[in-house]
Every structure is written in C-alpha cells, then in structure tokens.
Design a protein around this motif. Sequence first.
Motif, PDB file in Angstrom:
ATOM      1  N   ALA A 265      -7.605 -17.565  14.142  1.00 39.91           N
ATOM      2  CA  ALA A 265      -7.720 -17.605  12.684  1.00 39.91           C
ATOM      3  C   ALA A 265      -7.072 -18.866  12.153  1.00 39.91           C
ATOM      4  CB  ALA A 265      -7.054 -16.375  12.068  1.00 39.91           C
ATOM      5  N   GLU A 266      -7.409 -19.206  10.912  1.00 35.33           N
ATOM      6  CA  GLU A 266      -6.761 -20.282  10.174  1.00 35.33           C
ATOM      7  C   GLU A 266      -5.670 -19.658   9.302  1.00 35.33           C
ATOM      8  OE1 GLU A 266      -7.362 -23.574  10.141  1.00 35.33           O
ATOM      9  OE2 GLU A 266      -9.068 -23.607  11.521  1.00 35.33           O
TER      10      GLU A 266
ATOM     11  N   THR B  90      -3.977 -25.494   6.144  1.00 34.70           N
ATOM     12  CA  THR B  90      -3.950 -24.384   7.090  1.00 34.70           C
ATOM     13  C   THR B  90      -3.731 -24.934   8.493  1.00 34.70           C
ATOM     14  OG1 THR B  90      -6.349 -24.436   7.470  1.00 34.70           O
ATOM     15  CG2 THR B  90      -5.541 -22.994   5.693  1.00 34.70           C
ATOM     16  N   PHE B  91      -3.374 -24.046   9.415  1.00 28.88           N
ATOM     17  CA  PHE B  91      -3.283 -24.430  10.823  1.00 28.88           C
ATOM     18  C   PHE B  91      -3.923 -23.331  11.656  1.00 28.88           C
ATOM     19  CE2 PHE B  91       0.504 -21.950   9.996  1.00 28.88           C
ATOM     20  CZ  PHE B  91       0.699 -21.198  11.143  1.00 28.88           C
ATOM     21  N   GLU B  92      -4.272 -23.679  12.886  1.00 22.17           N
ATOM     22  CA  GLU B  92      -4.954 -22.730  13.761  1.00 22.17           C
ATOM     23  C   GLU B  92      -3.940 -21.949  14.594  1.00 22.17           C
ATOM     24  OE1 GLU B  92      -8.975 -25.455  14.545  1.00 22.17           O
ATOM     25  OE2 GLU B  92      -7.411 -25.319  16.079  1.00 22.17           O
ATOM     26  N   THR B  93      -4.132 -20.655  14.679  1.00 23.62           N
ATOM     27  CA  THR B  93      -3.388 -19.878  15.657  1.00 23.62           C
ATOM     28  C   THR B  93      -4.338 -19.579  16.812  1.00 23.62           C
ATOM     29  OG1 THR B  93      -1.908 -18.002  16.011  1.00 23.62           O
ATOM     30  CG2 THR B  93      -3.825 -17.589  14.613  1.00 23.62           C
ATOM     31  N   ILE B  94      -3.846 -19.794  18.037  1.00 25.73           N
ATOM     32  CA  ILE B  94      -4.699 -19.866  19.225  1.00 25.73           C
ATOM     33  C   ILE B  94      -4.488 -18.659  20.131  1.00 25.73           C
ATOM     34  CG2 ILE B  94      -5.244 -21.258  21.285  1.00 25.73           C
ATOM     35  CD1 ILE B  94      -5.996 -22.604  18.640  1.00 25.73           C
TER      36      ILE B  94
ATOM     37  N   GLU C 261      -0.522 -22.978   5.874  1.00 28.74           N
ATOM     38  CA  GLU C 261       0.591 -23.798   6.349  1.00 28.74           C
ATOM     39  C   GLU C 261       1.592 -24.024   5.226  1.00 28.74           C
ATOM     40  OE1 GLU C 261       1.556 -28.303   7.925  1.00 28.74           O
ATOM     41  OE2 GLU C 261      -0.471 -27.513   8.269  1.00 28.74           O
TER      42      GLU C 261
ATOM     43  N   THR D  33      -3.825 -13.807   6.398  1.00 23.89           N
ATOM     44  CA  THR D  33      -3.682 -15.183   6.883  1.00 23.89           C
ATOM     45  C   THR D  33      -2.965 -16.085   5.886  1.00 23.89           C
ATOM     46  OG1 THR D  33      -5.837 -15.803   5.979  1.00 23.89           O
ATOM     47  CG2 THR D  33      -5.813 -14.992   8.249  1.00 23.89           C
TER      48      THR D  33
ATOM     49  N   ASP E  15      -2.092 -13.044  20.088  1.00 27.95           N
ATOM     50  CA  ASP E  15      -1.393 -14.198  19.530  1.00 27.95           C
ATOM     51  C   ASP E  15      -0.368 -14.764  20.498  1.00 27.95           C
ATOM     52  OD1 ASP E  15      -1.575 -15.799  17.314  1.00 27.95           O
ATOM     53  OD2 ASP E  15      -0.108 -14.708  16.123  1.00 27.95           O
TER      54      ASP E  15
ATOM     55  N   GLU F 111      -8.986 -20.377  22.523  1.00 29.89           N
ATOM     56  CA  GLU F 111      -9.861 -20.365  21.351  1.00 29.89           C
ATOM     57  C   GLU F 111      -9.095 -20.011  20.084  1.00 29.89           C
ATOM     58  OE1 GLU F 111     -13.075 -17.731  22.259  1.00 29.89           O
ATOM     59  OE2 GLU F 111     -13.776 -18.931  23.968  1.00 29.89           O
ATOM     60  N   VAL F 112      -9.634 -20.427  18.944  1.00 33.06           N
ATOM     61  CA  VAL F 112      -8.999 -20.192  17.656  1.00 33.06           C
ATOM     62  C   VAL F 112      -9.162 -18.728  17.253  1.00 33.06           C
ATOM     63  CG1 VAL F 112      -8.990 -20.803  15.202  1.00 33.06           C
ATOM     64  CG2 VAL F 112      -9.367 -22.575  16.938  1.00 33.06           C
TER      65      VAL F 112
END
Length: 503
Positions: free
Chosen positions: A52-53, A39-43, A56, A23, A111, A49-50
């Motif tokens: 992972a973080e 960090t940012f969320e990948t959905i 960024e 990550t 992803d 739903e998230v």
Amino acid sequence: MAVQSNGNGSSDSHVKVPQIKFTKLFINGEFVDSVSGKTFETIDPRNGEVIAEIAEGGKEDVDLAVKAAREAFDHGPWPRLPGSERRKIMMKFADLIDENTQELATLDAIDAGKLFYLCKIMDIPGAAETIRYYAGAADKIHGETLKMSTALQGYTLHEPIGVVGHIIPWNFPSQMFAMKVGPALAAGCTMVVKPAEQTPLSALYYAHLAKLAGIPDGVLNVVTGFGQTAGAAISSHMDIDMVSFTGSTEVGRLVMQAAATSNLKPVCLELGGKSPILIFDDADVDKVTELALQGTLFNKGEICVAGSRIFVQEGIYDKFLIKLKQKVKNWVVGDPFDPTSHQGPQVDKKQYDRILSYIEHGKKEGATLFHGGKPCDGKGYYIEPTIFTDVTDEMTIAKEEIFGPVMSVFKFKTVEEAIKRANATKYGLAAGVMTNNINIANTVARSIRAGAIWINCYFAFDRDSPYGGYKMSGFGRDMGMDGLKKYLAVKAVATPIYNSPWL
C-alpha cells in the motif's frame, strides 16, 4: 533444511489478505493526509511487492499531532478522568483488539514477514493482554504520605508526565505498540506514536480501534513516516515532555541528543544487544541445543535479545555441535502463512543485504561456516539459518549486532572465563545461563552485566517483569510497574503544622 520461499501466501488457503483500510495519518481522532501530500510504499517482504501507499508524515504533521495531544492533555478529559474510567475504556480497547486478531495478525505477517500463526496466538493476544494489564493499574496510581523531620506534613502526587512521543521498531510492531501505549494511557498521558516505516499498518489499525473504544480525540495520534524526519521531529519537539524509543543504539544516540538540545525531555531507550547464552557441562544437551537454536533464530533473528553468542563449555562442545546440526536441518524457512514454517523473510531488502554482508565478514575473517550462509532461492528476503564456529571475540560477527538468523558458537573452559567473555561487549540487554548447578547459576547471574538473566530458559518475558538494558543497550524499563512509572512525574507537597513547638 526445507526451504519454501514461494512468497505468495498460497500455502495456507484459508488466510485471506485483507483490503488495507487505513493508510493515512491519525491526528486528533481523524485519518488525514500528510500536509505535504507525500506517500511512501510499504513492502511485502515475501515477494518485494508493494502492499500500500502510506501517508508520509513530516515535521509539520508532527506539529499538528503534538498540538492535538497538548490540547487533549492540558484541557481534555483523559488526564482528569478517574482511573477507573480510564480502565474501562482501555478494557474495551483490549476487547476490540481480540475481536480483530485475524486481521491484525495478517497485517503484521505481510508487513514484517512474521509468522502468521505466532502473530495470531502470541503477538496480537499479547498486545491485548498488555493493554489489560495496565488498565488494571490505572486506578492504583498512588503517592506516599511523608513523615517529615521538620514542622511540616507532606505527601507526594504521581501525575501523568504530559505529552509522550513513542518511536517503535519494526520487529514486534503490535507488542511494542502495546508496551508503550498501554502504560502511557493508564498514567493519563497523551501521545504521538511513530511506527517504523517498514511496518505502519497495524499501528494505524490500533488507532482506529482506540477511537472505537472511546479514547478521546487527541489522546492517541499516529504519524507514519521516516526516522530522519518524523522521528527527529518528535525527539526534538519542544512541546513533547518525554520520549520512549526502541531501536538501534546509533539512532538512540540521536534521539537522546535531540531531547537534550531541545527542552531537556527525559528519554527511555531500549537499544541494541549482543546477548550471550552460556552452556555449562552439566546441562541437558538436547534441551539447551533447542533453547540456543530458538534463542538465535526466533523471529528470523530480528529480536534485540537474540542469543547470537553461544558459549559452550569444552566438555560438551562437540556433542552440542552434533545435536545442533541435527536440529537445524529440520528448520523450515518459508512463507509466513505456511503453518510448517519456522522462519519467514527478513523485514526488507536493506536488512536482508545487511545480514548477508555480516555473513561475508564472518567468512573473510576466518570463522568456519558450520551451516547455511546463503539466501534462499526464489522471491522475497529469505536467508538460511547460519551458524559459525571457530569464532574469536574480536571478529565483527562476535561484536556487532546482526539482527538476523546468524549464530556464533564459542568454546570455553572455566566459569570465570565464560563470565569475562560474556561481558566483553558494549551491550548488556540479556543473557542465558544453562546449568543444573545452583552455585554456578547464581554466580553467573550476579556477574553478567545485563538487564535480564534467564536461567535454563530463554525469552522469558512477562508483563510483570521489567525489561531494559545496561551499558549501550540503553536505560529505563518497559513492562512491569517500572514500565508505568516512567510516564509519571512525582510532585512533593508540604504543609506547615502551625501549632508545632518548632515554629
């Protein structure tokens, strides 16, 4: 039409979503936090739903990645290795991709919302084979001997262009990674890769495998983050020698502007499309209907060469629509892990909303909604396959790239009319020609201004075939040996012949 948008992946119980291992940014052979710590969320588009973080990356991180790539290019072994040695390491990289197909396919499915079984049999093996294809070219990079008209002898050297920035899209994260990284590695370049913020997971995993394969530190760096920060920093960086970008025409303009106003670096741009499929009266209706359906809906319509403008000659127009209605009723929108699904969720909420807004434009501007047009019930970003008829060339859905499961069907009379209307677009990426008449096929293929023409087939991609666009679909080519040449600089060397009578 069946809809199975349960969004939980439980429909294929043997597929286990793996723990997310990587990550962080990958810089100089190590996974590191971003300088800012952001960090940012990948959905997960199946359910919103998230997953992972993700670290960024921003300008400072790009600077560090470019510094590592510059050092690896100027002083490291990779550009100086014999091509045969680069080939061996790249072959090991491809083998490791094959060994991790299941996990990589799962990462792209969760992803990007891509169909798991297609990732497993097509995307991931295809990425490995692309790496092998260019590995085979690594020791076959040669210049030319020049017969010069003056008292000189000369030759050319084809040398790696330097540090390359790769900005890749979210619709084919694995295949695009390999299409850009493979030839750049073979050429002896070093690089910074920015995957799309929607689909960072597989790119980080590929970085891990590259290190295991023996690719030296600093040669392949991955900076995850957003286009307006990390992507912009790559495009404008004074120490990046070339940028390869695949994405929208709008962002392609920004990349080109940034490259021009910094160090005037060359760019390769593969941009948007609004590809026509021309179906003539003599075509097999059953066969071409299936091609048109797949040509529009494959990968949820999230493909730049989607045949979203279907031109059907008037003699078979009604028959085509009847057959199209029959086939689309059996199209299954569902969880990408369900092997019966034909179409998974759109990549994210933004794209989902964008597609639905285009569907509303079509209805408001007077097109007839022939099929679909609604979001599917339940969680996730699922949209019904949507077909419009009675579409005019001036309507928004006929002119703008939708990048979703939306088809517009048009009727035409003559070959000349079909060619004129097919060319009436700012884009020029691909086109399909469906006919058994060789004269029509050849005439249309030579007349349509697009980078790829597929006759009685569609999505006819191959590693040997160059791929790119005309007009506002960009310039430069991926794949084939053209995909390698853009990572090479040509140097001319001349030596005087001192005993020549001309001196």
